[in-house]
Design a protein around this motif. Structure first.
Motif, PDB file in Angstrom:
ATOM      1  N   ARG A 249       4.775  -2.862  13.169  1.00 55.93           N
ATOM      2  CA  ARG A 249       5.011  -4.297  12.945  1.00 55.93           C
ATOM      3  C   ARG A 249       3.697  -5.060  12.940  1.00 55.93           C
ATOM      4  O   ARG A 249       3.482  -5.950  12.103  1.00 55.93           O
ATOM      5  CB  ARG A 249       5.935  -4.821  14.037  1.00 55.93           C
TER       6      ARG A 249
ATOM      7  N   GLN B 186       9.806  -8.538  10.265  1.00 60.38           N
ATOM      8  CA  GLN B 186       8.542  -8.493   9.540  1.00 60.38           C
ATOM      9  C   GLN B 186       8.711  -7.682   8.262  1.00 60.38           C
ATOM     10  O   GLN B 186       9.013  -6.488   8.287  1.00 60.38           O
ATOM     11  CB  GLN B 186       7.460  -7.855  10.428  1.00 60.38           C
ATOM     12  N   ALA B 187       8.499  -8.342   7.120  1.00 65.47           N
ATOM     13  CA  ALA B 187       8.634  -7.656   5.831  1.00 65.47           C
ATOM     14  C   ALA B 187       7.406  -6.802   5.573  1.00 65.47           C
ATOM     15  O   ALA B 187       6.289  -7.147   5.956  1.00 65.47           O
ATOM     16  CB  ALA B 187       8.818  -8.680   4.717  1.00 65.47           C
TER      17      ALA B 187
ATOM     18  N   ALA C 143      -3.458  -4.096  -0.858  1.00 72.48           N
ATOM     19  CA  ALA C 143      -3.088  -3.249   0.273  1.00 72.48           C
ATOM     20  C   ALA C 143      -2.691  -1.866  -0.203  1.00 72.48           C
ATOM     21  O   ALA C 143      -1.898  -1.722  -1.147  1.00 72.48           O
ATOM     22  CB  ALA C 143      -1.940  -3.885   1.061  1.00 72.48           C
TER      23      ALA C 143
ATOM     24  N   THR D 170      -1.630  -7.328   7.849  1.00 75.38           N
ATOM     25  CA  THR D 170      -1.805  -7.205   6.403  1.00 75.38           C
ATOM     26  C   THR D 170      -1.365  -8.488   5.697  1.00 75.38           C
ATOM     27  O   THR D 170      -2.054  -8.999   4.803  1.00 75.38           O
ATOM     28  CB  THR D 170      -0.990  -6.013   5.875  1.00 75.38           C
ATOM     29  N   GLU D 171      -0.233  -9.013   6.103  1.00 73.54           N
ATOM     30  CA  GLU D 171       0.286 -10.254   5.510  1.00 73.54           C
ATOM     31  C   GLU D 171      -0.728 -11.390   5.660  1.00 73.54           C
ATOM     32  O   GLU D 171      -1.010 -12.127   4.699  1.00 73.54           O
ATOM     33  CB  GLU D 171       1.602 -10.623   6.193  1.00 73.54           C
ATOM     34  N   LEU D 172      -1.294 -11.525   6.840  1.00 76.64           N
ATOM     35  CA  LEU D 172      -2.252 -12.616   7.084  1.00 76.64           C
ATOM     36  C   LEU D 172      -3.551 -12.385   6.314  1.00 76.64           C
ATOM     37  O   LEU D 172      -4.123 -13.325   5.747  1.00 76.64           O
ATOM     38  CB  LEU D 172      -2.522 -12.730   8.584  1.00 76.64           C
TER      39      LEU D 172
ATOM     40  N   GLU E 171       1.749  -4.556   9.670  1.00 76.98           N
ATOM     41  CA  GLU E 171       2.307  -5.330   8.559  1.00 76.98           C
ATOM     42  C   GLU E 171       2.006  -6.816   8.713  1.00 76.98           C
ATOM     43  O   GLU E 171       1.715  -7.522   7.727  1.00 76.98           O
ATOM     44  CB  GLU E 171       3.812  -5.100   8.451  1.00 76.98           C
ATOM     45  N   ARG E 172       2.058  -7.305   9.953  1.00 83.04           N
ATOM     46  CA  ARG E 172       1.765  -8.720  10.189  1.00 83.04           C
ATOM     47  C   ARG E 172       0.298  -9.027   9.863  1.00 83.04           C
ATOM     48  O   ARG E 172      -0.007 -10.032   9.203  1.00 83.04           O
ATOM     49  CB  ARG E 172       2.066  -9.070  11.644  1.00 83.04           C
TER      50      ARG E 172
ATOM     51  N   LEU F 291      -4.080 -10.671   3.511  1.00 83.25           N
ATOM     52  CA  LEU F 291      -3.902 -10.899   2.077  1.00 83.25           C
ATOM     53  C   LEU F 291      -3.846 -12.385   1.754  1.00 83.25           C
ATOM     54  O   LEU F 291      -4.320 -12.828   0.698  1.00 83.25           O
ATOM     55  CB  LEU F 291      -2.626 -10.204   1.597  1.00 83.25           C
ATOM     56  N   ALA F 292      -3.268 -13.175   2.681  1.00 84.28           N
ATOM     57  CA  ALA F 292      -3.163 -14.619   2.448  1.00 84.28           C
ATOM     58  C   ALA F 292      -4.496 -15.327   2.636  1.00 84.28           C
ATOM     59  O   ALA F 292      -4.736 -16.363   1.996  1.00 84.28           O
ATOM     60  CB  ALA F 292      -2.118 -15.212   3.382  1.00 84.28           C
TER      61      ALA F 292
ATOM     62  N   SER G 251       4.415  -5.397   3.487  1.00 84.05           N
ATOM     63  CA  SER G 251       3.575  -5.943   2.410  1.00 84.05           C
ATOM     64  C   SER G 251       3.641  -5.040   1.190  1.00 84.05           C
ATOM     65  O   SER G 251       3.768  -3.808   1.301  1.00 84.05           O
ATOM     66  CB  SER G 251       2.128  -6.064   2.886  1.00 84.05           C
TER      67      SER G 251
END
Length: 792
Positions: A371, A192-193, A388, A377-379, A374-375, A381-382, A195
């Protein structure tokens, strides 16, 4: 745990069909409780748009819709759904299609108007249980596309019945590791990258709950569009997992919980004041929860708070006032680890059961919050956009659980399973399950991932090998070696013998719960030495029973309420008293009411009374072979017994139990009549018995002498019998009470008892002088000890 099959197959390659997958999961200890096929047989169902709608000329609740199904011309369809309106896109079953319920669509006339197809609800399509209206599709759904392709169907909803030791499988990624191990594949996951941080907004965090909350992460995301619609793919995965899509922000937190197993929560950042504080609730603190209920808290709860107020019950549910709404612009996203012991029973105490509490009670991976944050946050933002801020981290590393290596011996594995599993296969299984494996001279040293709380000892590793290798691949063998039978002590009756005797006397065995309501015990007067449960299943099951009678009488009441007038019940079980640890005492209880005899014509009917119950007790005591060691007393009765029709039962002078009619006030409170009689005894004294000994048959005749004495009313028969037996010793074979009289000719406050003395000597025939001397001795002893007088 409920999930979509298609979602699982995206996470791990499965070389098996649906039935094989279900079988493999069940055989691996992940029991498939329910399997529901979704969206099969949707050929001919397409995405359509309602472009016009008019009221039906002959029916107020029907509309005549003009529908674009991508066929070049509009179709006329009569629809009765309340949400049918111009502009929405919905599923259309075209003429010739057959729906999952077996309905074949044909051209038809409804109230005189032609209809060429059917607009469908989710229930009619077999994709959900909602039948309140048409299934509304997103505005960008392509008109004319087959619905199955658009919704990712067919699919199936799996529901697993997980044991409490496998919380790691409450997330699809954890389950995917087990599936990968079962089918020899790999989990398709990438790291998981983090954000990108595009905002300076942050909020401080303080941990004040000690080891109950050792890790808490949070992040502020600014400038979101809380009204953004949840993507169809996410909404469908949530729906197939049994969760109703609510809003984009809430749906993202639920999605991450299902995917990774980490419960999360989003607060409206504008509703927070100062730092976030993780602390224990204060005495009498209250909080309005998301469902609108008012939670009464105490210091055993952990709460998420700000500088001014509580915001959420940790691990259970968020608060109403800090919830995300359509007007929310900035959110504070939390991801935390709570100790399972701090969350256990808290939701139940509030009358709730939430997905978060279900997971936190069993244990969530302490390494997962970063993790998951971050997951999510990724969703977010999309889907809802925003900026963030940096991740705020507060943790007490010393209070976080640390996986410890566990040794597995090769010989021990072979001895327990009865088969040889190749070393390479053992290593593959552990590696596929996410464990670190190091080969040793005699086996392996295995370190489980932080998500596997259940791996503590060698037997746990053996179980992992067995279930992944396959229980059905382990041959069945008859146990080897001699089995030693435990000897049955002759000086003790078996519990089965007591059960059989009571059943032979017309009683039915009852099996009641060991937990009873505190209110019921209060009615009976049980208020001392109680053992309350720390985490009761419900308020009605909050205390361990101190007596068998409250539960047994409830069973009797249940039968009386169903037209069973003559009830005979007994129960053999344990009762509990306060102690460290609590004291458990095996006991026997009997409850009876109604007529003394079953309905018949041989004798008049009469109600069951005290002496009938005492007869049952005498029959039980006789099995022990020492009835003389038992006595009945009128003193020391508990408050739930009738003061004039109750007795205390003793063995060797020690109280063993009580019998008699229920106290009239208790019987009235329980809506019972005066004919209910009960008996409760400690079981061990009843099971003790004298070893049988063979003896010579008496060669000399017995002599009987009858005497009648009057004595004070308060003198119990048990005292009289003891005096006579002690006085006459071995010459007295039996004493029989055959008459009792009070009234004319007997002074007030006294009674007359007539008894027969059965006398016998094993060495000679007793003479009349011997018998007369025994009578004189017995009368003298009664005069001295019981204030008795011989009646002429």
């Amino acid at each position: 745990m409920k999930f979509s099959e298609n979602w699982l197959r995206e996470l791990v390659e499965i070389q098996a069909d649906r039935a094989q997958l279900a079988h493999a999961l069940t055989m691996a200890g992940l029991e498939v409780e329910e399997l529901t096929a979704l969206g099969e047989g949707l050929d001919g169902v397409v995405v359509a748009e309602i472009v016009a709608a008019e009221r039906h000329p002959e029916a107020d609740r029907l509309q005549v819709c003009r529908v674009d199904a991508g066929q070049g011309e509009l179709l006329q369809i009569v629809c009765g759904a309340p949400n049918a309106r111009v502009g929405i896109k919905v599923p259309l079953a075209t003429v010739g299609a057959t729906l999952p319920g077996g309905i074949t669509i044909k051209t038809a006339k409804l109230r005189g108007v032609d209809s060429s197809g059917m607009l469908c609800s989710a229930k009619e399509l077999g994709v959900d249980t909602d039948a309140s209206g048409l299934l509304e599709l997103p505005a960008d759904a392509p008109v004319g596309q087959p619905l199955a392709a658009y919704l990712g169907l067919p699919d199936a909803s799996f529901e697993l019945k997980l044991t409490p030791n496998r919380p790691d499988c409450l997330g699809l990624v954890g389950l995917a590791h087990d599936v990968a191990a079962l089918f020899g594949s790999r989990v398709k996951l990438t790291a998981q990258a983090a954000s990108a941080v595009t905002s300076d907004a942050r909020r401080g965090i303080r941990l004040e709950a000690g080891k109950d909350a050792p890790r808490y992460l949070g992040r502020v995301i600014e400038g979101i569009d809380a009204t953004a619609r949840t993507p169809l793919w996410m909404a469908e995965r949530l729906r197939r997992a049994g969760l109703r899509p609510i809003s984009a922000v809430v749906d993202v937190t639920n999605y991450v919980m299902l995917e990774l197993g980490q419960p999360m929560h989003a607060f409206d950042n504008a509703a927070l004041s100062g730092e976030v504080v993780v602390r224990h609730a204060r005495a009498d603190e209250t909080l309005k929860l998301l469902d609108g209920s008012e939670a009464a808290l105490d210091p055993s709860f952990v709460v998420i708070a700000d500088e001014a107020k509580a915001l959420a019950v940790a691990g259970v549910m968020g608060g109403f006032d800090s919830r995300v709404t359509d007007s929310t612009a900035n959110v504070f996203l939390e991801s935390a680890h709570f100790a399972p012991a701090a969350i256990m029973g808290k939701a139940r105490k509030l009358g709730l059961h939430t997905d978060a509490s279900h997971r936190f009670e069993r244990g969530v991976d302490p390494a997962l919050p970063q993790r998951a944050l971050e997951r999510a946050t990724e969703l977010l933002l999309a889907i809802v956009g925003g900026r963030a801020g940096p991740v705020s981290v507060a943790e007490r590393t010393g209070d976080l659980p640390q996986p410890a290596p566990v040794a597995l011996r090769r010989d021990r594995l072979r001895r327990v399973l009865g088969i040889v599993v190749d070393d390479t296969e053992v290593a593959r299984i552990f590696t596929a399950l996410g464990m670190q494996v190091t080969a040793t001279a005699d086996g392996w040293l295995v370190t489980a991932p932080s998500s596997r709380f259940d791996i503590e000892r060698e037997e746990d590793l053996i179980e992992e090998v067995a279930r992944i290798h396959g229980y059905d691949r382990i041959p069945t063998h008859t146990p080897a070696g001699a089995l030693a039978l435990a000897p049955e002590p002759e000086a003790r009756l078996g519990e089965l013998a007591v059960r059989e005797q009571l059943a032979a006397r017309g009683y039915f065995e009852a099996v009641n719960l060991s937990f009873v309501p505190a209110e019921l015990l209060a009615r009976w007067g049980f208020d001392r030495d109680l053992v309350p449960l720390a985490n009761p299943l419900s308020a009605d099951l909050a205390v361990m029973r101190p007596s068998l009678l409250p539960g047994l009488i409830e069973a009797l009441r249940h039968n009386r309420a169903r037209q069973q007038e003559r009830v005979r019940l007994f129960e053999l079980a344990r009762v509990f008293a306060a102690g460290d640890p609590p004291v458990e005492t095996p006991s026997l209880a009997i409850a009876a009411c109604g007529s003394a005899r079953a309905e018949q014509w041989g004798e008049p009917s009469r109600p069951f009374d005290f002496f009938d119950l005492k007869g049952e007790l005498d029959a039980l005591i006789a099995w022990g072979g020492e009835p003389q060691r038992w006595s009945i007393h009128a003193d020391g009765l508990p408050g739930w017994l009738h003061p004039g029709r109750g007795a205390r039962v003793a063995r060797d002078g020690e109280t063993a139990g009580y019998l008699g009619a229920l106290h009239p006030q208790l019987a009235k409170a329980l809506d019972l009549g005066p004919d209910v009689h009960v008996l409760e005894l400690a079981l061990e004294p009843l099971l003790a018995r004298r070893l049988p000994r063979a003896g010579a048959v008496a060669r000399f005749p017995a002599v009987r002498r009858d005497i009648a004495v009057d004595l004070p009313e308060a003198v119990a028969w048990s005292q009289i019998e003891q005096v006579v037996r002690a006085t006459l010793g071995g010459l007295l074979r039996e004493v029989r009470l055959f008459d009792r009289y009070s009234g004319k000719g007997v002074e007030a406050g006294r009674k007359s008892l007539a008894m027969g003395l059965i006398l016998q000597d094993a060495s000679r025939t007793l003479t009349d002088d011997d018998a007369d001397r025994c009578v004189r001795d017995a009368v003298a002893a009664l005069e001295k000890s019981c204030k008795a007088r011989l009646r002429g």
